[in-house]
Design a protein around this motif. Structure first.
Motif, short mmCIF file in Angstrom:
data_model
loop_
_atom_site.label_atom_id
_atom_site.label_comp_id
_atom_site.label_asym_id
_atom_site.label_seq_id
_atom_site.Cartn_x
_atom_site.Cartn_y
_atom_site.Cartn_z
N HIS A 225 -17.31 -0.59 -8.51
CA HIS A 225 -16.05 -0.05 -8.01
C HIS A 225 -15.06 -1.21 -7.89
O HIS A 225 -15.43 -2.33 -7.53
N TRP A 226 -13.82 -0.92 -8.21
CA TRP A 226 -12.78 -1.94 -8.05
C TRP A 226 -11.52 -1.26 -7.55
O TRP A 226 -11.06 -0.26 -8.12
N PHE A 227 -10.97 -1.79 -6.45
CA PHE A 227 -9.80 -1.18 -5.82
C PHE A 227 -8.55 -1.96 -6.22
O PHE A 227 -8.45 -3.15 -5.94
N TYR A 228 -7.62 -1.27 -6.83
CA TYR A 228 -6.43 -1.92 -7.37
C TYR A 228 -5.25 -1.89 -6.40
O TYR A 228 -4.17 -2.39 -6.72
N ASP A 229 -5.42 -1.32 -5.22
CA ASP A 229 -4.29 -1.13 -4.32
C ASP A 229 -4.36 -2.01 -3.08
O ASP A 229 -3.59 -1.81 -2.14
N ILE A 230 -5.29 -2.95 -3.01
CA ILE A 230 -5.43 -3.76 -1.80
C ILE A 230 -4.58 -5.02 -1.92
O ILE A 230 -4.39 -5.55 -3.02
N PRO A 231 -4.01 -5.52 -0.81
CA PRO A 231 -3.22 -6.75 -0.86
C PRO A 231 -4.05 -7.90 -1.42
O PRO A 231 -5.11 -8.22 -0.88
N PRO A 232 -3.61 -8.51 -2.50
CA PRO A 232 -4.43 -9.55 -3.13
C PRO A 232 -4.39 -10.88 -2.41
O PRO A 232 -5.27 -11.72 -2.58
N PHE A 269 -9.28 -5.20 5.30
CA PHE A 269 -10.38 -4.29 5.55
C PHE A 269 -11.68 -4.70 4.85
O PHE A 269 -12.64 -3.94 4.85
N ALA A 270 -11.70 -5.87 4.25
CA ALA A 270 -12.90 -6.34 3.55
C ALA A 270 -13.38 -5.31 2.53
O ALA A 270 -14.57 -5.05 2.39
N ASN A 271 -12.43 -4.70 1.81
CA ASN A 271 -12.77 -3.66 0.84
C ASN A 271 -13.27 -4.22 -0.48
O ASN A 271 -13.85 -3.47 -1.28
N ASP A 272 -13.00 -5.50 -0.75
CA ASP A 272 -13.39 -6.07 -2.04
C ASP A 272 -14.90 -5.91 -2.25
O ASP A 272 -15.70 -6.49 -1.53
N PRO A 273 -15.29 -5.11 -3.26
CA PRO A 273 -16.71 -4.80 -3.43
C PRO A 273 -17.47 -5.75 -4.37
O PRO A 273 -18.59 -5.46 -4.74
N GLN A 274 -16.84 -6.88 -4.76
CA GLN A 274 -17.52 -7.75 -5.72
C GLN A 274 -18.86 -8.24 -5.19
O GLN A 274 -19.85 -8.29 -5.94
#
Length: 616
Positions: A225-232, A269-274
């Motif tokens: 999964h990769w989220f493209y909408d999170i603040p980079p 939110f620590a959403n980065d799933p890498q």
């Protein structure tokens, strides 16, 4: 509050970490040394460090340390090797994916399932348009289906306008799992690509995954999964360069070489799933235990149907056996007539629901367990490490909490009612991998003890150990040091600091999920909101805020007591509990920040105007 569509173009997914035998050997040496010193420390703790004057405090902490160490053993087994299956050449025809000599020599057929319930039809439209761009170098039968459990005319109109099939049903039994099952009965593709309503597959999805299916034992392939909408965020070297020039950039690069990439102002939110996909899931490939995570996965239809049929048959046989036993006890007969036995089996077959996708809040991992436990067929799974789709992340703490409670509650519900560790068919490595997943959700039991222990000491002066002597530090320091080094090597290029903080800070949510399962409460199927929810959520972090306040008050009281010479407040005890308490308090800060986080107006304006550079 909707999120700007221009974010779709502003970020790029990560590149998978390269496999290195040397790197893996170093990791295996360090983690083995860490476990050896961990056992040495725990042995000393059990035999020589118990405070017999405060067993009410000393024993619970010792049990918590032991429980945490068992989790570390599970985690080490999970990360042991990064070896993965080799992807085969792309299949030219369906026969290339089967060991059936009678399989016709025809193009591969793929059904794309886009499951939706209440999401904005225009959001789904974008995913449909992206699905139509899927490419393949050989003839392929590609069919796209909207699976609408909302039964909405607007969604049906979007499907018709995009030229894709629209499937709905009269009820919502089984929620998403039931939606998938219903669609399977109306389609016939060799493979099924599962998409959520917000998922946009990349054109190369099939080219990246179908090669694995040349192995007729591969049942599904999961992509990250990769989220493209999170603040980079902004890279640390760039931030330091603005303040210190070239010297600052050099310092930033040096820090990143040790700890991996550091982004200032990144996703709160620590959403980065890498870390989950590129490290944890990927390293389950060696044990054939990477599990399905729903969206972004492609399944062999034959495997899903056959495993479901086998499980259905087993359940029918078990139910018929129970009915026959009850009939014998009722009639007093040693056996019953064959005709009656056949009738009972037929009735059991009618009563038992056939479920290609298990009706469960965690239907993805449940289906994985069912397929992996089919020892006769020996189905295999693969985590393909290259990102092949993008989707939306929970962008406020309420949405994040809804999603994570569903994950925690669903996983614990499986543990309570269909424990894979005692399930027939799973291999020992598979049981260890699944055990690692389920055991991690028991962590709030000992995390609460770790959070409370320094507070108890700081206010009372009562130590959970016989003494904070040199012997104590000599036993614990090598273990902690080697554990940190091994984790850095294992996750080279990935920062685990934020993940560990959230793992500790979400103790109220995980305790709530554990308590719900223990009470037999049914875990619901809420749809994670796709739009940012307006507002702040201080009520969701009241326990974390309280813990920080009490810890800081304890530190003030503890150092005051040390300065005034109170009994129990030795320098070694104060140093150990100060570091411990501060670490706990700092771990609460990310989730507290997330509760009050609001998007940066300048960043929102930049991406809306399209002025934010790609990849920044």
């Amino acid at each position: 509050m909707s999120r700007p569509a221009s974010r779709f173009q502003t970020q790029k997914p990560w590149t998978p970490l390269p496999y290195s035998p040397l790197h893996e050997t170093i990791w295996q040496f360090l983690c083995t040394a860490s476990l050896v010193f961990g056992m040495w420390y725990l042995g000393w703790r059990w035999l020589k460090s118990i405070n017999y004057d405060a067993l009410w405090f000393s024993i619970p902490l010792l049990i918590a340390e032991t429980g945490s160490f068992v989790g570390l053993v599970f985690f080490t087994v999970n990360l042991w090797s990064a070896k993965s299956p080799v992807r085969g050449a792309l299949p030219v025809t369906a026969r290339d994916c089967s060991d059936d000599p009678d399989m016709p020599d025809r193009p591969v057929s793929v059904d794309v399932f886009v499951a939706t319930y209440s999401e904005d039809p225009e959001l789904v439209r974008v995913g449909l348009q992206q699905s139509k761009k899927l490419t393949y170098p050989y003839p392929i039968d590609l069919r796209i289906h909207v699976l609408d459990d909302g039964k909405r005319p607007a969604m049906e109109a979007v499907a018709r306008e995009e030229g894709v099939n629209y499937i709905t049903r009269s009820d919502n039994v089984g929620f998403k799992a039931g939606n998938l099952r219903n669609a399977m009965s109306a389609t016939s593709g060799d493979f099924i690509l599962i998409c959520d309503a917000d998922m946009h597959p990349f054109p190369t999805f099939l080219e990246e995954t179908l090669g694995y299916f040349r192995d007729p034992k591969v049942a599904w392939v999961q992509t990250p999964h990769w989220f493209y909408d999170i603040p980079p965020g902004v890279p640390l070297p760039a931030v330091l360069e603005r303040r210190l020039g070239a010297f600052g950039r050099g310092i930033g690069r040096g820090i990143e070489r040790i700890f991996g990439a550091v982004q200032v102002g990144e996703d709160p939110f620590a959403n980065d799933p890498q870390l989950f996909f590129d490290v944890i899931q990927r390293r389950r490939n060696w044990a054939n235990a990477s599990f399905c995570c729903g969206a972004g996965s492609i399944h062999r239809r034959e495997a899903v149907m056959e495993a479901a049929l086998r499980q259905w048959s087993d359940h029918v046989a078990a139910a018929a056996g129970r009915n026959e036993k009850a009939a014998r006890e009722l009639t007093g007969e040693a056996a019953i007539m064959d005709s009656i036995s056949d009738a009972m089996r037929w009735q059991s077959a009618l009563d038992e629901e056939f479920q290609p996708y298990k009706f469960h809040v965690s239907e993805d991992i449940y289906t994985s367990i069912v397929l992996h436990s089919d020892r006769e067929r020996g189905w295999r799974s693969v985590l393909h490490p290259v990102v092949q789709s993008k989707m939306l992340s929970p962008n406020d703490l309420l949405s994040w909490t809804i999603q994570r409670f569903k994950y925690a509650g669903g996983t614990l519900d499986i543990l309570a009612h269909d424990n894979p560790l005692v399930r027939r068919g799973l291999t020992l490595p598979q049981k260890l991998m699944y055990g690692s997943t389920f055991y991690s959700y028991l962590s709030p039991i000992w995390n609460v003890i770790f959070l409370v222990s320094p507070i108890v000491f700081l206010f009372s002066g009562i130590a959970p150990v016989s003494g904070y002597s040199l012997d104590f530090f000599l036993h614990i320091a090598p273990f902690l040091l080697l554990n940190e080094l091994s984790q850095l090597v294992a996750m080279w290029g990935n920062s685990n600091a934020k993940g560990r903080a959230w793992y500790l800070a979400m103790f109220p949510l995980n305790l709530q999920a554990l308590w719900a399962v223990m009470r037999g409460q049914k875990i619901s199927f809420p749809v994670t909101p796709k739009d940012r929810q307006v507002g702040t959520y201080g009520r969701l972090v009241r326990w974390q805020i309280g813990l920080v306040i009490v810890t800081m008050a304890g530190l003030i009281w503890g150092w005051f007591s040390y300065g005034t010479g109170r009994d129990g407040y030795t320098l070694g005890a104060m140093i150990a509990n100060t570091l411990w308490g501060l670490s706990n308090a700092l771990s609460m800060l990310p989730v507290i920040r997330a509760a009050y986080w609001q998007p940066d107006p300048e960043y929102e304006a930049a991406i809306t105007e399209g002025s934010l550079p790609t990849g920044v």
